[in-house]
Design a protein around this motif. Sequence first.
Motif, PDB file in Angstrom:
ATOM      1  N   SER A   1       0.826  -1.214   0.000  1.00 31.08           N
ATOM      2  CA  SER A   1       0.000   0.000   0.000  1.00 31.08           C
ATOM      3  C   SER A   1       0.858   1.262   0.000  1.00 31.08           C
ATOM      4  N   VAL A   2       1.903   1.263   0.809  1.00 31.19           N
ATOM      5  CA  VAL A   2       2.792   2.426   0.870  1.00 31.19           C
ATOM      6  C   VAL A   2       3.463   2.643  -0.485  1.00 31.19           C
ATOM      7  N   VAL A   3       3.938   1.575  -1.091  1.00 32.81           N
ATOM      8  CA  VAL A   3       4.595   1.691  -2.399  1.00 32.81           C
ATOM      9  C   VAL A   3       3.610   2.232  -3.435  1.00 32.81           C
ATOM     10  N   LEU A   4       2.381   1.728  -3.412  1.00 34.79           N
ATOM     11  CA  LEU A   4       1.399   2.181  -4.392  1.00 34.79           C
ATOM     12  C   LEU A   4       0.998   3.641  -4.172  1.00 34.79           C
TER      13      LEU A   4
ATOM     14  N   ASP B   1       1.781   6.754  -6.705  1.00 32.64           N
ATOM     15  CA  ASP B   1       0.542   7.397  -7.155  1.00 32.64           C
ATOM     16  C   ASP B   1      -0.083   6.639  -8.328  1.00 32.64           C
ATOM     17  N   VAL B   2      -0.329   5.366  -8.107  1.00 34.74           N
ATOM     18  CA  VAL B   2      -0.904   4.526  -9.150  1.00 34.74           C
ATOM     19  C   VAL B   2      -2.410   4.740  -9.240  1.00 34.74           C
ATOM     20  N   SER B   3      -2.976   4.283 -10.332  1.00 32.74           N
ATOM     21  CA  SER B   3      -4.421   4.435 -10.529  1.00 32.74           C
ATOM     22  C   SER B   3      -5.188   3.509  -9.583  1.00 32.74           C
ATOM     23  N   ASP B   4      -6.472   3.777  -9.449  1.00 32.19           N
ATOM     24  CA  ASP B   4      -7.320   2.958  -8.583  1.00 32.19           C
ATOM     25  C   ASP B   4      -7.384   1.512  -9.062  1.00 32.19           C
TER      26      ASP B   4
END
Length: 135
Positions: free
Chosen positions: A82-85, A89-92
Amino acid sequence: MTEQTPSVTLSPAWQRRFDFFSVYGLPNSSPESKAVYRSLPFGTKMRIGSNFPAFFFGPIYFFVKGMWRKGLTLFGIAMALSVVLVVLDVSDNVARAAGIAVASVAMSTANYAYYLHVTRSSQSWNLFEGFGRRR
């Protein structure tokens, strides 16, 4: 079920899973187990290889079953991912796919992890303990 600890009583569904694991190991751990697993009906394969409560509840399922170390490992993996994503700033859609991937890991490892927990008193942090080919 001679390997079962006396303090744990198992439902018939768990007994069938444990019987398969005690005789063949994981479904793809040897050519023999793979052949037997493929010959089973679809519903039986799903009950042996998948655990839907673990898919929906993830680490909580592991905690409830007494496998808190593996539950913490799964929780740590989910939080790190979750922190990496968030940082990337990845898409939903990518975030949802990652969540489904973590849930799928929980679903596919829970049954054998519980088998090891009950029969061998496993205290490992490794979610994938016992996975891999038998020699």
